[in-house]
Scaffold this motif. Structure first.
Motif: not given
Length: 327
Positions: A171-173, A202, A205, A232, A234-235
């Motif tokens: 997971r990146r977001r 990473q 945000d 956009d 989040p994941d």
């Protein structure tokens, strides 16, 4: 009893105190006599002689706190290992009640005290009564300058565990729903998450960081739903409590998204409700039992003569991986 057993009172005392300089036959005869007569040690009298009572006390500000029971159980486990009894008193956060309880506990000649919060980490002033000759420690709260240890959870390290886990599963977001800004734990959990993501290249945000006004599932639902409406989204969503995460799970379900396929979710606390969510919630477990044990052990060490000084002892959290991140 010494006369019935045919020994001196000094020999009876040696047996009761488990002294080695008593022969096995005499020891057994004294023990048999104790059992037959139903003799019980007068702990008050023994305490007056030894200046100890083999008793400690917990003074909490909230018996109904969601973490109180586990903390107290840890203290009791540590005390039981030394055959020490534990008394309990509740001040309900009232300094005058604390003062009265302390006076009564000192009158009972308790050997030491654990002064405990029932629901949140925060600074506090010293005890409501001076305790110059009675060891004490703080648990789940901390003193500012008192020369005693304070036992706390490592909230920053716990959030780092959540961040590392989400990165490990790709997971990146990552969105973050934090608790009310007035709580110290929220700052520590944000610091742990931010530092870990930044170190991994990473960075978090800032538009995906939200402070809830309460710890309620309703706030978790509302803030998650808002994040999912973004172009956009989040994941993954890390929530600073299991209650917030419960609301997040519901919001994701209501948008017909899959967990963890579309959005992975991690909570914090490991309350009993976490394992019963759909899917069961991955969460950072507060080390409540171990914190209680450490507090009990540090207090008993001080009772036995160990030096005390001002220190913050942060007990590591543990990540409980369940289906909300690991299908």
């Amino acid at each position: 009893m010494a006369t019935v057993a045919g020994v001196s009172t000094a020999t009876v005392s040696k047996v009761l105190n488990d002294r080695p300089d008593v022969g096995p036959e005499v020891r057994q005869r004294v023990l048999d006599t104790i059992g037959r007569l139903g003799y019980r040690v007068n702990t008050v009298a023994r305490g007056l002689r030894s200046r100890t009572t083999d008793t400690i006390a917990i003074l909490t500000d909230d018996l109904e706190g969601i973490f109180t029971t586990a903390l107290m159980r840890g203290v009791e486990e540590a005390a039981s290992a030394y055959d020490v009894s534990v008394l309990l008193a509740n001040s309900y956060g009232d300094p005058e009640k604390e003062r009265k309880h302390l006076r009564r506990l000192l009158d009972r000649q308790v050997d030491g005290l654990i002064i405990m919060s029932g629901n949140r980490v925060r600074p506090r002033s010293g005890p409501a009564l001076p305790l110059p000759d009675t060891p004490y420690v703080f648990l789940y709260e901390y003193g500012m300058s008192e020369p005693v240890p304070s036992i706390l959870p490592d909230d920053c390290g716990g959030a780092a565990l959540a961040a590392e886990h989400l990165l490990d599963i790709g997971r990146r977001r990552i969105g973050f729903i934090n608790g009310p800004a007035s709580w110290e734990a929220t700052a520590d959990r944000l610091d742990g998450l931010s530092a870990t993501l930044r170190a991994a290249g990473q960075p978090l945000d800032p538009t995906l960081v939200h402070h809830a006004t309460t710890w309620s599932p309703e706030d978790g639902y509302r803030l998650t739903d808002a994040m999912l409406t973004r172009p956009d989204p989040p994941d993954a969503i890390f929530c600073a409590s299991d209650d917030l995460a419960t609301g997040a799970l519901a919001a994701i379900h209501d948008r017909d998204l899959t967990i963890p396929g579309d959005v992975a979710v991690v909570g914090f606390d490991d309350r009993s409700l976490a394992v019963h969510q759909r899917p069961p919630l991955t969460t950072v477990a507060l080390p409540l039992l171990e914190m209680g044990r450490v507090a009990g052990q540090r207090l008993l060490s001080a009772v036995n003569g160990a030096d005390q000084h001002h220190e913050l002892i942060k007990v590591p959290c543990e990540l409980k991986v369940r289906a909300s991140t690991a299908p």
